[in-house]
Design an enzyme around this catalytic site. Structure first.
Site, PDB file in Angstrom:
ATOM      1  N   GLY A  11       0.841  -1.210   0.000  1.00  0.00           N
ATOM      2  CA  GLY A  11       0.000   0.000   0.000  1.00  0.00           C
ATOM      3  C   GLY A  11       0.869   1.250   0.000  1.00  0.00           C
ATOM      4  N   ARG A  72       0.856  -5.021  -4.925  1.00  0.00           N
ATOM      5  CA  ARG A  72       0.957  -6.178  -4.031  1.00  0.00           C
ATOM      6  C   ARG A  72       1.102  -7.365  -4.978  1.00  0.00           C
ATOM      7  NH1 ARG A  72      -0.758  -4.071   0.950  1.00  0.00           N
ATOM      8  NH2 ARG A  72      -2.416  -2.530   0.848  1.00  0.00           N
ATOM      9  N   ASP A 103       5.283  -4.763   6.210  1.00  0.00           N
ATOM     10  CA  ASP A 103       5.883  -6.060   6.578  1.00  0.00           C
ATOM     11  C   ASP A 103       5.739  -7.143   5.507  1.00  0.00           C
ATOM     12  OD1 ASP A 103       3.237  -6.326   7.105  1.00  0.00           O
ATOM     13  OD2 ASP A 103       3.465  -7.045   9.174  1.00  0.00           O
ATOM     14  N   THR A 126       4.280   2.885   5.463  1.00  0.00           N
ATOM     15  CA  THR A 126       2.878   2.469   5.544  1.00  0.00           C
ATOM     16  C   THR A 126       2.159   3.431   6.471  1.00  0.00           C
ATOM     17  OG1 THR A 126       1.338   0.848   6.500  1.00  0.00           O
ATOM     18  CG2 THR A 126       3.586   0.719   7.284  1.00  0.00           C
ATOM     19  N   ASP A 128      -0.101   2.669   8.448  1.00  0.00           N
ATOM     20  CA  ASP A 128      -0.610   1.969   9.639  1.00  0.00           C
ATOM     21  C   ASP A 128       0.256   2.086  10.893  1.00  0.00           C
ATOM     22  OD1 ASP A 128      -2.595   1.159   7.969  1.00  0.00           O
ATOM     23  OD2 ASP A 128      -2.080  -0.966   7.962  1.00  0.00           O
ATOM     24  N   ASP A 130       2.514   0.114  11.887  1.00  0.00           N
ATOM     25  CA  ASP A 130       2.488  -1.179  12.584  1.00  0.00           C
ATOM     26  C   ASP A 130       3.768  -1.983  12.413  1.00  0.00           C
ATOM     27  OD1 ASP A 130       2.148  -1.580   9.894  1.00  0.00           O
ATOM     28  OD2 ASP A 130       0.617  -3.123  10.091  1.00  0.00           O
ATOM     29  N   ARG A 163     -26.218  13.944  16.408  1.00  0.00           N
ATOM     30  CA  ARG A 163     -26.179  12.581  15.858  1.00  0.00           C
ATOM     31  C   ARG A 163     -25.063  11.744  16.472  1.00  0.00           C
ATOM     32  NH1 ARG A 163     -27.445  14.213   9.598  1.00  0.00           N
ATOM     33  NH2 ARG A 163     -29.632  13.590   9.654  1.00  0.00           N
ATOM     34  N   MET A 170      -8.496   3.473   8.545  1.00  0.00           N
ATOM     35  CA  MET A 170      -7.715   2.308   8.100  1.00  0.00           C
ATOM     36  C   MET A 170      -6.923   1.699   9.252  1.00  0.00           C
ATOM     37  SD  MET A 170      -6.363   2.859   4.258  1.00  0.00           S
ATOM     38  CE  MET A 170      -7.445   2.465   2.893  1.00  0.00           C
ATOM     39  N   ARG A 172      -5.693  -2.428   9.081  1.00  0.00           N
ATOM     40  CA  ARG A 172      -6.219  -3.782   8.913  1.00  0.00           C
ATOM     41  C   ARG A 172      -5.971  -4.621  10.158  1.00  0.00           C
ATOM     42  NH1 ARG A 172      -4.424  -5.569   3.396  1.00  0.00           N
ATOM     43  NH2 ARG A 172      -2.549  -4.823   4.363  1.00  0.00           N
ATOM     44  N   GLU A 188     -15.801   9.769  21.411  1.00  0.00           N
ATOM     45  CA  GLU A 188     -16.280   9.218  22.676  1.00  0.00           C
ATOM     46  C   GLU A 188     -15.784   7.797  22.928  1.00  0.00           C
ATOM     47  OE1 GLU A 188     -17.934  11.553  20.959  1.00  0.00           O
ATOM     48  OE2 GLU A 188     -17.818  12.877  22.700  1.00  0.00           O
ATOM     49  N   GLU A 223     -10.482  -0.273  11.009  1.00  0.00           N
ATOM     50  CA  GLU A 223     -10.933  -1.242  10.004  1.00  0.00           C
ATOM     51  C   GLU A 223     -10.841  -2.697  10.509  1.00  0.00           C
ATOM     52  OE1 GLU A 223      -8.027  -0.934   6.995  1.00  0.00           O
ATOM     53  OE2 GLU A 223      -9.251  -1.876   5.459  1.00  0.00           O
TER      54      GLU A 223
END
Ligand code: F6P
Length: 324
Positions: A11, A72, A103, A126, A128, A130, A163, A170, A172, A188, A223
């Site tokens: 990505g 990918r 990774d 990335t 993320d 991560d 509302r 994102m 994963r 919240e 996500e």
């Protein structure tokens, strides 16, 4: 070492171009020829390799996406695919490879080094965040800012209409984007894959927020969260229990992957790009370059792939305390 190939893989992430630029310029600085490999491992298999020079990366520093394109690649997961890649690699006269990605991309890089003895270095790119072995990945800061900007806007309309919004970001397998942007936007509740929060508890908290006088509420959902099979089903479950609420769902999606990289991401990418070339020049490979506690640090690719960054419990506490 005469020629280094550089690719972006997996990505895309804002700041990848800044990393490519740094790699290309550092190579030229040290009199090594930099070569672009287009479309990740697929481009390597297909021989889409081109020599570059310092001017070929002019004005890409501030651009989102990746000028090298990304993919990918399933074929590289097979031994046959990697052999084809190796043949193209040798035919282009390359001596080492720098992979900018996550990774999955590092797993391929590690195999490539193990099977064919090609020196490889990984640069974590990335949104993320991560990847073990670096406090920050390239693209994460920009993505956070994109999310914060979008969620602030949702808050405006959520509060005008009293509302309850479910917002998916994102991540994963990781909740770093959700947790940090959630704190920054004052949502919240934050639901992340690392922590299992039963729906009943979520519903209780929403009720509590209502009793505490909150008109609008926002629930940030990563996500990869496992509370519902997807955010729409989760929102439906909550709606059944809380029919009096006006519930909306917003999925931010790929907007989080685009845009001009932030200053932080540009600096990080520049540091890591230079560090990757220096590492190869010094004969060190099979590692990922990252930053830990502000310093450039090298982590064996194997560790970067196998280990995972933990969610900071203090941040969870901050989220809890500040959202009452
Ligand atoms: O790994 C980065 C990431 O943006 C994840 O957060 C997300 O799940 C995934 O990529 C989406 O990938 P794709 O663009 O291939 O759908």
């Amino acid at each position: 070492l005469k020629k280094i190939g550089v690719m972006t893989s997996g990505g895309d992430a804002p700041g990848m171009n800044a990393a490519v630029r740094a790699v290309v310029r550092a190579c030229s600085y040290y009199e090594i020829t930099p070569c672009a490999i287009y479309s990740g491992y697929q481009g390597l298999i297909d021989g889409k390799i081109e020599e570059m020079g310092p001017r070929s990366v002019a004005n890409i520093l501030s651009q989102g996406g990746t000028v090298l394109k990304s993919a990918r690649c399933m074929e590289f997961r097979t031994e046959e695919g990697r052999r084809k890649a190796y043949e193209q690699f040798m035919a282009a006269g390359l001596g080492a490879l720098i992979v900018i990605g996550g990774d999955g991309s590092f797993t391929g890089a590690r195999l490539f080094q193990k099977e064919f003895g090609i020196p490889v270095v990984g640069i974590p790119g990335t949104i993320d965040n991560d990847i073990f072995g670096t406090d920050f990945t390239i693209g994460y800061d920009t993505a956070l800012n994109t999310v914060v900007d979008a969620v602030d806007k949702i808050r405006d309309t959520a509060s005008s209409h009293d509302r309850l919004f479910f917002i998916e970001v994102m991540g994963r397998d990781a909740g770093f984007i959700a947790l940090n942007s959630g704190i920054a936007t004052g949502v919240e509740q934050i639901l992340i894959p690392e922590i299992n929060k039963p729906v009943e508890q979520l519903i209780d908290r929403i009720r509590q927020s209502g009793r505490a006088g909150k008109g609008s509420s926002m629930i940030m959902v990563a996500e990869g969260d496992k509370s519902g099979s997807n955010i729409y089903q989760l929102a439906d479950k909550v709606q059944e229990q809380l029919p009096e609420y006006d519930i909306k769902v917003t999925v931010l999606g790929h907007i989080q992957r685009g845009g001009r990289p932030s200053c932080s991401d540009r600096v990080l990418a520049s540091r890591l790009g230079v560090a990757a070339v220096k590492s190869l020049k010094d004969g060190i490979s099979g590692v990922m370059v990252g930053v830990r506690k502000g310093e450039v640090a090298l982590t064996p690719l194997e560790e970067a792939i196998k280990q995972h960054n933990e969610i900071d419990p203090l941040l969870l506490e901050v989220a809890e305390i500040t959202s009452i």
